[in-house]
Design a protein around this motif. Structure first.
Motif, short mmCIF file in Angstrom:
data_model
loop_
_atom_site.label_atom_id
_atom_site.label_comp_id
_atom_site.label_asym_id
_atom_site.label_seq_id
_atom_site.Cartn_x
_atom_site.Cartn_y
_atom_site.Cartn_z
N PHE A 67 1.27 -1.22 0.02
CA PHE A 67 0.12 -0.18 -0.31
C PHE A 67 0.47 1.38 0.02
N GLN A 68 0.79 2.41 -0.95
CA GLN A 68 1.85 3.09 -1.57
C GLN A 68 0.89 4.17 -1.89
N PRO A 69 -0.03 4.86 -0.44
CA PRO A 69 -1.16 5.98 -1.48
C PRO A 69 -0.25 7.04 -2.14
N LEU A 70 -1.10 7.26 -3.01
CA LEU A 70 -0.89 8.94 -3.97
C LEU A 70 -1.45 9.93 -4.08
N ALA A 71 -3.57 9.67 -2.54
CA ALA A 71 -4.05 10.46 -2.44
C ALA A 71 -3.67 10.70 -0.64
N ASP A 72 -3.90 11.64 -0.41
CA ASP A 72 -4.61 12.43 0.65
C ASP A 72 -5.80 11.34 1.13
N GLY A 73 -6.38 10.68 2.06
CA GLY A 73 -7.86 10.07 2.03
C GLY A 73 -7.89 8.17 1.89
N PRO A 74 -9.13 7.55 1.92
CA PRO A 74 -8.45 6.63 1.72
C PRO A 74 -8.47 6.01 0.72
N ALA A 75 -8.08 4.77 0.68
CA ALA A 75 -8.05 3.36 -0.18
C ALA A 75 -8.42 2.40 -0.83
N VAL A 76 -9.24 2.04 -1.37
CA VAL A 76 -9.63 0.62 -1.40
C VAL A 76 -10.24 0.28 -2.86
N ALA A 77 -9.38 -1.43 -2.92
CA ALA A 77 -9.51 -1.59 -3.82
C ALA A 77 -9.53 -3.11 -3.95
N THR A 78 -10.14 -4.29 -4.87
CA THR A 78 -10.27 -5.37 -5.35
C THR A 78 -8.94 -6.56 -5.81
N ILE A 79 -8.69 -7.76 -5.06
CA ILE A 79 -7.96 -8.85 -6.33
C ILE A 79 -8.83 -9.54 -6.07
N SER A 80 -8.37 -10.37 -7.49
CA SER A 80 -9.06 -10.94 -8.00
C SER A 80 -8.67 -12.66 -7.77
N VAL A 81 -8.91 -13.69 -6.76
CA VAL A 81 -8.56 -14.58 -6.91
C VAL A 81 -8.94 -16.02 -8.05
N SER A 82 -8.25 -16.42 -8.62
CA SER A 82 -9.88 -17.88 -9.01
C SER A 82 -8.76 -18.54 -9.61
N SER A 83 -9.43 -20.10 -9.83
CA SER A 83 -9.30 -21.74 -9.15
C SER A 83 -9.60 -21.99 -10.22
N ASP A 84 -9.30 -23.22 -10.40
CA ASP A 84 -10.00 -24.52 -9.80
C ASP A 84 -10.38 -25.68 -9.26
N ALA A 85 -10.65 -25.17 -8.39
CA ALA A 85 -11.25 -26.09 -7.36
C ALA A 85 -12.53 -26.85 -8.03
N THR A 86 -12.44 -28.05 -6.98
CA THR A 86 -13.59 -29.20 -7.09
C THR A 86 -14.67 -28.91 -6.13
N ARG A 87 -14.10 -28.32 -5.07
CA ARG A 87 -15.14 -28.16 -3.95
C ARG A 87 -14.78 -26.86 -3.18
N GLY A 88 -16.66 -26.78 -2.40
CA GLY A 88 -16.16 -25.02 -2.60
C GLY A 88 -16.08 -23.75 -3.87
#
Length: 163
Positions: A124-145
């Motif tokens: 996390f290396q902010p570029l501006a004053d205030g909050p920053a929110v993001a997401t990272i998508s993790v995908s898989s070939d899980a056979t359960r769940g």
């Protein structure tokens, strides 16, 4: 003559079923019951697990604080048997994505055997004053769940951001 032999055979089967309560036929070569090893083999499956479920970075205050903070999350295969898990970790997305960068663990990870895990390091290396929110998508070939997960990233900064 054949009709008579078949009639006698059917009569014998009927009498046998009536007297003994059931008739047992030997399994055929194509019968699923003839493969006892298949019923005894332990289950083999893969399952995606992420820990912790979300990264919250401590608030950064400028000056004199550091210009960044690193966080980690683990991607694991909590399955059983020999089923490997193939995982892909995407880049940060969302309105505050520019404040987050994956340092290690982005893209296709090496296959994970049951019980194995890999660590993803995020900066996390902010570029501006205030909050920053993001997401990272993790995908898989899980056979359960579930086979996918969105790792939430949150951080904030206060004060003049260093260049």
């Amino acid at each position: 003559m054949i009709r008579t032999a078949v009639s006698h055979l059917l009569a014998a089967i009927f009498v046998s079923a009536f007297v003994f309560g059931s008739v047992a036929f030997p399994p055929s070569a194509n019968s699923q019951d003839s493969a006892p090893d298949a019923a005894k083999s332990p289950p083999s499956f893969s399952r995606l697990a992420i820990s912790p479920a979300g990264l919250s970075f401590k608030p950064l205050k400028f000056p004199p604080g550091p210009g960044f903070e690193d966080g980690h999350f683990a991607v694991s295969n909590t399955g059983k048997g020999a089923a490997q898990l193939h995982v892909t970790v995407g880049s940060p997305t969302g309105s505050g994505a520019a404040a987050f960068r994956i340092l290690s663990g982005e893209g296709a990870l090496p296959p994970l055997a049951p019980g194995a895990s890999a660590t993803v390091t995020v900066r996390f290396q902010p570029l501006a004053d205030g909050p920053a929110v993001a997401t990272i998508s993790v995908s898989s070939d899980a056979t359960r769940g579930g086979s996918s997960h969105s790792e939430r990233l949150a951080g904030s900064a206060r004060g003049p951001i260093p260049p």
